[in-house]
Design a protein around this motif. Structure first.
Motif, PDB file in Angstrom:
ATOM      1  N   TYR A  63       9.705   5.638   5.792  1.00  0.00           N
ATOM      2  CA  TYR A  63       8.287   5.714   6.101  1.00  0.00           C
ATOM      3  C   TYR A  63       8.038   6.719   7.221  1.00  0.00           C
ATOM      4  O   TYR A  63       8.714   6.711   8.242  1.00  0.00           O
ATOM      5  CB  TYR A  63       7.756   4.350   6.552  1.00  0.00           C
ATOM      6  CG  TYR A  63       7.906   3.241   5.546  1.00  0.00           C
ATOM      7  CD1 TYR A  63       7.770   3.479   4.193  1.00  0.00           C
ATOM      8  CD2 TYR A  63       8.196   1.952   5.974  1.00  0.00           C
ATOM      9  CE1 TYR A  63       7.905   2.457   3.273  1.00  0.00           C
ATOM     10  CE2 TYR A  63       8.340   0.922   5.065  1.00  0.00           C
ATOM     11  CZ  TYR A  63       8.188   1.176   3.706  1.00  0.00           C
ATOM     12  OH  TYR A  63       8.326   0.158   2.821  1.00  0.00           O
ATOM     13  N   ARG A  89       1.115   4.192  -2.871  1.00  0.00           N
ATOM     14  CA  ARG A  89       0.993   5.621  -2.548  1.00  0.00           C
ATOM     15  C   ARG A  89       2.048   6.428  -3.296  1.00  0.00           C
ATOM     16  O   ARG A  89       1.768   7.491  -3.852  1.00  0.00           O
ATOM     17  CB  ARG A  89       1.130   5.822  -1.037  1.00  0.00           C
ATOM     18  CG  ARG A  89       1.050   7.280  -0.585  1.00  0.00           C
ATOM     19  CD  ARG A  89       1.495   7.421   0.860  1.00  0.00           C
ATOM     20  NE  ARG A  89       1.440   8.811   1.279  1.00  0.00           N
ATOM     21  CZ  ARG A  89       0.529   9.312   2.096  1.00  0.00           C
ATOM     22  NH1 ARG A  89      -0.419   8.531   2.586  1.00  0.00           N
ATOM     23  NH2 ARG A  89       0.554  10.583   2.434  1.00  0.00           N
ATOM     24  N   CYS A 111       7.707   8.699   1.867  1.00  0.00           N
ATOM     25  CA  CYS A 111       7.577   7.337   2.419  1.00  0.00           C
ATOM     26  C   CYS A 111       8.154   6.329   1.432  1.00  0.00           C
ATOM     27  O   CYS A 111       7.671   5.228   1.306  1.00  0.00           O
ATOM     28  CB  CYS A 111       6.121   7.026   2.737  1.00  0.00           C
ATOM     29  SG  CYS A 111       5.012   7.116   1.311  1.00  0.00           S
ATOM     30  N   ASP A 127       0.830  -1.200   0.000  1.00  0.00           N
ATOM     31  CA  ASP A 127       0.000   0.000   0.000  1.00  0.00           C
ATOM     32  C   ASP A 127       0.867   1.253   0.000  1.00  0.00           C
ATOM     33  O   ASP A 127       0.553   2.242  -0.676  1.00  0.00           O
ATOM     34  CB  ASP A 127      -0.923  -0.002   1.215  1.00  0.00           C
ATOM     35  CG  ASP A 127      -1.970   1.098   1.161  1.00  0.00           C
ATOM     36  OD1 ASP A 127      -3.023   0.874   0.529  1.00  0.00           O
ATOM     37  OD2 ASP A 127      -1.726   2.177   1.727  1.00  0.00           O
ATOM     38  N   MET A 134      -4.538   1.238   8.299  1.00  0.00           N
ATOM     39  CA  MET A 134      -5.986   1.338   8.388  1.00  0.00           C
ATOM     40  C   MET A 134      -6.649   0.891   7.084  1.00  0.00           C
ATOM     41  O   MET A 134      -7.674   0.200   7.099  1.00  0.00           O
ATOM     42  CB  MET A 134      -6.399   2.775   8.725  1.00  0.00           C
ATOM     43  CG  MET A 134      -5.977   3.237  10.105  1.00  0.00           C
ATOM     44  SD  MET A 134      -6.719   2.236  11.420  1.00  0.00           S
ATOM     45  CE  MET A 134      -8.456   2.662  11.211  1.00  0.00           C
ATOM     46  N   ARG A 135      -6.084   1.273   5.947  1.00  0.00           N
ATOM     47  CA  ARG A 135      -6.671   0.867   4.664  1.00  0.00           C
ATOM     48  C   ARG A 135      -6.623  -0.643   4.493  1.00  0.00           C
ATOM     49  O   ARG A 135      -7.594  -1.266   4.063  1.00  0.00           O
ATOM     50  CB  ARG A 135      -5.937   1.558   3.514  1.00  0.00           C
ATOM     51  CG  ARG A 135      -6.373   2.976   3.260  1.00  0.00           C
ATOM     52  CD  ARG A 135      -5.893   3.466   1.895  1.00  0.00           C
ATOM     53  NE  ARG A 135      -4.450   3.539   1.840  1.00  0.00           N
ATOM     54  CZ  ARG A 135      -3.750   4.614   2.193  1.00  0.00           C
ATOM     55  NH1 ARG A 135      -4.359   5.691   2.637  1.00  0.00           N
ATOM     56  NH2 ARG A 135      -2.424   4.619   2.103  1.00  0.00           N
ATOM     57  N   LEU A 174       0.439   4.490   9.396  1.00  0.00           N
ATOM     58  CA  LEU A 174      -0.866   4.358  10.028  1.00  0.00           C
ATOM     59  C   LEU A 174      -1.985   4.379   8.988  1.00  0.00           C
ATOM     60  O   LEU A 174      -2.920   3.574   9.053  1.00  0.00           O
ATOM     61  CB  LEU A 174      -1.073   5.486  11.042  1.00  0.00           C
ATOM     62  CG  LEU A 174      -2.422   5.491  11.780  1.00  0.00           C
ATOM     63  CD1 LEU A 174      -2.593   4.204  12.564  1.00  0.00           C
ATOM     64  CD2 LEU A 174      -2.506   6.693  12.704  1.00  0.00           C
ATOM     65  N   ASP A 175      -1.891   5.283   8.013  1.00  0.00           N
ATOM     66  CA  ASP A 175      -2.912   5.345   6.958  1.00  0.00           C
ATOM     67  C   ASP A 175      -2.989   4.033   6.192  1.00  0.00           C
ATOM     68  O   ASP A 175      -4.081   3.513   5.927  1.00  0.00           O
ATOM     69  CB  ASP A 175      -2.589   6.484   5.977  1.00  0.00           C
ATOM     70  CG  ASP A 175      -2.787   7.856   6.601  1.00  0.00           C
ATOM     71  OD1 ASP A 175      -3.422   7.935   7.676  1.00  0.00           O
ATOM     72  OD2 ASP A 175      -2.306   8.839   6.020  1.00  0.00           O
ATOM     73  N   SER A 176      -1.820   3.490   5.828  1.00  0.00           N
ATOM     74  CA  SER A 176      -1.802   2.230   5.088  1.00  0.00           C
ATOM     75  C   SER A 176      -2.327   1.080   5.936  1.00  0.00           C
ATOM     76  O   SER A 176      -3.050   0.210   5.454  1.00  0.00           O
ATOM     77  CB  SER A 176      -0.371   1.921   4.615  1.00  0.00           C
ATOM     78  OG  SER A 176       0.032   2.831   3.623  1.00  0.00           O
ATOM     79  N   GLN A 230       2.643   8.710  10.048  1.00  0.00           N
ATOM     80  CA  GLN A 230       1.276   8.890   9.585  1.00  0.00           C
ATOM     81  C   GLN A 230       0.995   8.081   8.326  1.00  0.00           C
ATOM     82  O   GLN A 230      -0.090   7.542   8.147  1.00  0.00           O
ATOM     83  CB  GLN A 230       0.991  10.377   9.316  1.00  0.00           C
ATOM     84  CG  GLN A 230      -0.475  10.683   9.001  1.00  0.00           C
ATOM     85  CD  GLN A 230      -1.394  10.262  10.130  1.00  0.00           C
ATOM     86  OE1 GLN A 230      -1.148  10.586  11.285  1.00  0.00           O
ATOM     87  NE2 GLN A 230      -2.458   9.528   9.806  1.00  0.00           N
ATOM     88  N   HIS A 231       2.006   7.963   7.437  1.00  0.00           N
ATOM     89  CA  HIS A 231       1.833   7.164   6.225  1.00  0.00           C
ATOM     90  C   HIS A 231       1.596   5.696   6.580  1.00  0.00           C
ATOM     91  O   HIS A 231       0.746   5.028   5.983  1.00  0.00           O
ATOM     92  CB  HIS A 231       3.074   7.281   5.335  1.00  0.00           C
ATOM     93  CG  HIS A 231       3.299   8.673   4.823  1.00  0.00           C
ATOM     94  ND1 HIS A 231       4.549   9.149   4.527  1.00  0.00           N
ATOM     95  CD2 HIS A 231       2.441   9.696   4.571  1.00  0.00           C
ATOM     96  CE1 HIS A 231       4.462  10.402   4.110  1.00  0.00           C
ATOM     97  NE2 HIS A 231       3.187  10.750   4.129  1.00  0.00           N
TER      98      HIS A 231
END
Length: 209
Positions: free
Chosen positions: A160, A144, A153, A140, A170-171, A166-168, A163-164
């Protein structure tokens, strides 16, 4: 972080849905002290639940949604698996119909909360984390970079940002929770501590909500 949490708490206390003891009694009648905390939490969560606004905003502002009301036997089955095969079959059938009605794939949740504490409907262990979860998050992150050119990242340099990641994370988690049949929907709900905790509250507060 402490400042942010304090700010959130102030917002809760300022909300008209966060009832004082007097307002709680006025809304629900006499309430035992041991139940007031849970009733206050459920009143707050249900006040912002999807059923309160879906009829106004509808499909244009959120995912197409199908509602399934649960009776006492079904709630007990999801909490601790007690009940007959007939109850399980009925839940799987209704959840399956709901999934079909929204297009054949869905994310299942309660009105109050979602099963975001679960990363996979299947067993979560060290092998799952090493062979499935970590590679999926890395893929992921690479996607991005390819889509946006955001080299902050960049995978090859392992640069990395928190926040990047964490976003990945969650996705990937949400993708893993996509269900396509009633059996998977039931397994997901039964696996989530968040879901079972909320249903225990519903069971304890059945005379009020």
């Amino acid at each position: 972080e402490k400042k942010r949490m304090a700010s959130c708490k102030e917002q809760w206390l300022d909300s008209r849905l966060w009832l004082s003891d007097d307002a709680l009694v006025q809304e629900y009648g006499p309430v035992g002290e041991e139940l007031r905390g849970d009733l206050r939490v459920m009143h707050y969560r249900l006040g912002y639940g999807i059923k309160e606004w879906y009829g106004i905003l509808g499909d244009g502002f959120t995912a197409r949604t199908c509602f399934c009301d649960l009776n006492g036997e079904e709630i007990n089955y999801i909490i601790d698996g007690t009940g007959s095969d007939k109850v399980r079959a009925a839940l799987c059938h209704r959840f399956g119909e709901a999934v079909d009605n929204v297009g054949g794939a869905a994310f299942v949740k309660l009105t109050s909360r979602a099963p975001k504490d679960v990363m996979s409907i299947d067993e979560e262990n060290d092998e799952f984390i090493a062979k499935v979860l970590v590679p999926a998050v890395e893929n992921d992150l690479r996607d991005r970079v390819e889509r946006s050119g955001d080299v902050s990242c960049f995978p090859e340099k392992r640069r990395y940002q928190g926040q990047h990641i964490l976003d990945s994370f969650m996705r990937v988690g949400l993708r893993n929770l996509k269900i396509k049949d009633g059996e998977s929907a039931l397994r997901l709900l039964m696996k989530s501590d968040r879901i079972r905790s909320d249903l225990r509250r519903v069971r304890a507060l059945r005379d009020y909500i």
